[in-house]
Design a protein around this motif. Sequence first.
Motif, mmCIF file in Angstrom:
data_model
loop_
_atom_site.group_PDB
_atom_site.id
_atom_site.type_symbol
_atom_site.label_atom_id
_atom_site.label_comp_id
_atom_site.label_asym_id
_atom_site.label_seq_id
_atom_site.Cartn_x
_atom_site.Cartn_y
_atom_site.Cartn_z
ATOM 1 N N LEU A 152 -9.492 4.191 2.349
ATOM 2 C CA LEU A 152 -8.724 4.926 2.085
ATOM 3 C C LEU A 152 -8.429 4.535 0.647
ATOM 4 O O LEU A 152 -7.534 3.850 0.076
ATOM 5 N N VAL B 247 -7.901 -0.305 1.382
ATOM 6 C CA VAL B 247 -7.235 0.737 0.821
ATOM 7 C C VAL B 247 -7.414 0.261 -0.738
ATOM 8 O O VAL B 247 -7.553 -0.723 -1.039
ATOM 9 N N SER C 292 2.327 5.891 -3.133
ATOM 10 C CA SER C 292 0.905 5.345 -3.040
ATOM 11 C C SER C 292 1.164 3.717 -2.728
ATOM 12 O O SER C 292 0.607 3.082 -2.034
ATOM 13 N N ALA D 197 0.326 1.465 0.617
ATOM 14 C CA ALA D 197 -0.774 0.397 0.328
ATOM 15 C C ALA D 197 0.132 -0.875 0.848
ATOM 16 O O ALA D 197 -0.354 -1.832 1.398
ATOM 17 N N ALA E 220 -4.252 -3.369 6.723
ATOM 18 C CA ALA E 220 -5.382 -3.282 5.942
ATOM 19 C C ALA E 220 -5.615 -4.214 4.957
ATOM 20 O O ALA E 220 -4.725 -4.966 4.499
ATOM 21 N N VAL F 62 -6.101 -4.653 0.872
ATOM 22 C CA VAL F 62 -6.010 -3.874 -0.310
ATOM 23 C C VAL F 62 -6.955 -4.412 -1.561
ATOM 24 O O VAL F 62 -7.231 -5.425 -1.830
#
Length: 520
Positions: free
Chosen positions: A239, A293, A303, A307, A316, A318
């Motif tokens: 992403l 991400v 954003s 995140a 996720a 990062v």
Amino acid sequence: MALTVRCLRPLACVSLLLVLAAADDAPKSPTRDYAWYDAIVETRELLAGAFVETPDDQSMQQAVLGAMVASLGDPYTVYVPPTSEREFTKGLRGTYVGIGAEIDIHESYLRIVSPLDDSPAQQAGVLAGDLVIAIDGSSTLGKTADACMDLLLGEAGTPVTLRLRHIDGREEDVAIVRRQIQSQTVKGFRRSEHGWEHMIDPTNGIAYVRLTQFTETSAENLRDVLTTIGKEGGKGLVLDLRFNGGGSLAAAIQAADLFQHEGTIVSVRGRDGQGRAWTATDQPTDIDLPIVVLVNEGSASASEILAGALQENHRAKVLGTRTFGKGSVQDVRALPDGRGTVKLTTARYYLPSGRNITRSPKSADGGAPWGVDPDSGFHVGMSDDEERTMFIARRRWEIPGGTPTDPGRWADPEWVKSAPGEDGADGIGDPQLAAAMSALRERIAGNEWPRVGDDPGASASASDELRRARSYRERLVAEMRATEKRIGELEDVAAMRPDAFSPALTPDAVQPEQHRDDNK
């Protein structure tokens, strides 16, 4: 070398976190101290009655409004005059009325970078690379992108005629009927004649989605793309939120909810300490894929909410560099009687951990870290020059009908990482995307997340900023050298022809015959 100036419209990033509100909902002042207005009223009367020329009353009013807002010292609280509201609303909602095309300036003419999918421009046969020689008979030669945009935008249902020069040199007039356009904010790694492609590594089931901003339709469009990825056998997702300047708070929350079954997404509190929190809802359609991400210094506001929520809820990893650090919420209030709009900061948002990510002067002096940092082992930096190389390299894959390539090369992290020209390579020079793909391969294979970069933190962030600052200094030095060289050349010409640079040269000194030729 031709100078090319990119215009991000109609896909301009919106570096805001916005909650729409009506002017009537604005909080009322506890006291009505009308004496506060006395000096303003008296100054207006003084200027209106005694200034040597008749003042523009509307301009004075807008100047007062702008100065009051600017006195707050908040870069995100601004006054938008009526003349700028159309552009502001377009960026906020991601909609506008026009022909639907990405544009830039190339060789002093307007150029079509890419017609948007299913847009009036695409339906009329406008092609990527076409030069727009004239708009409704008005030449675009020497005009700025903004000036051309003013000619292209208009009322829905009205026609506009473009004089196009195609890549093969053929010219033709094309009539296009304007209509409302919805900016496309959910993109893939390349475009084909059928639209954006997202399955970047079909063998390993790795998909790629890039969000360019958060508009009212971004979450819905993201949900549709994720559904398609699921049908295509997606097992992991990259992403990409790099250079996503933010946008709608609601869209960021909805997007985060697509990936979370539970947990806090974000909370918002005003100056009185009161506020609310948003938590994820458990839905059968929630995405359970492993996610990486991508973020960088251009990832801001909404954003950072997305995140940060996915990172702190362990949904996720990062990867990239520390984000921008904008943790404030803006309301948009329309002033009465069409006097403009005020966008003002009304609250700050906090990640699930309770941390506000706003960067302040104290942050640079060793205070609390700002922004969202990459995970341990996932810090992968890129210089400004590397980012520019990546943008240029990716451009050809994002234009329909661009140079084709073997789909399997996109699945190769080494090819993705290699920059064009490196030992004959023709990759895209994106080490962050390459690292994300490598990490997902390991995770999909059932292994632990691997280390694909460095550890983040204050030193890593400082190194990233130092690298960018040095790159900026190098560009300034190069520009200064070029300017000094040009000044020297002009001084040489002036020494040979002093009359060519005479300050006494006026329009009255131009011969009538020459004046007529210039106006042809």
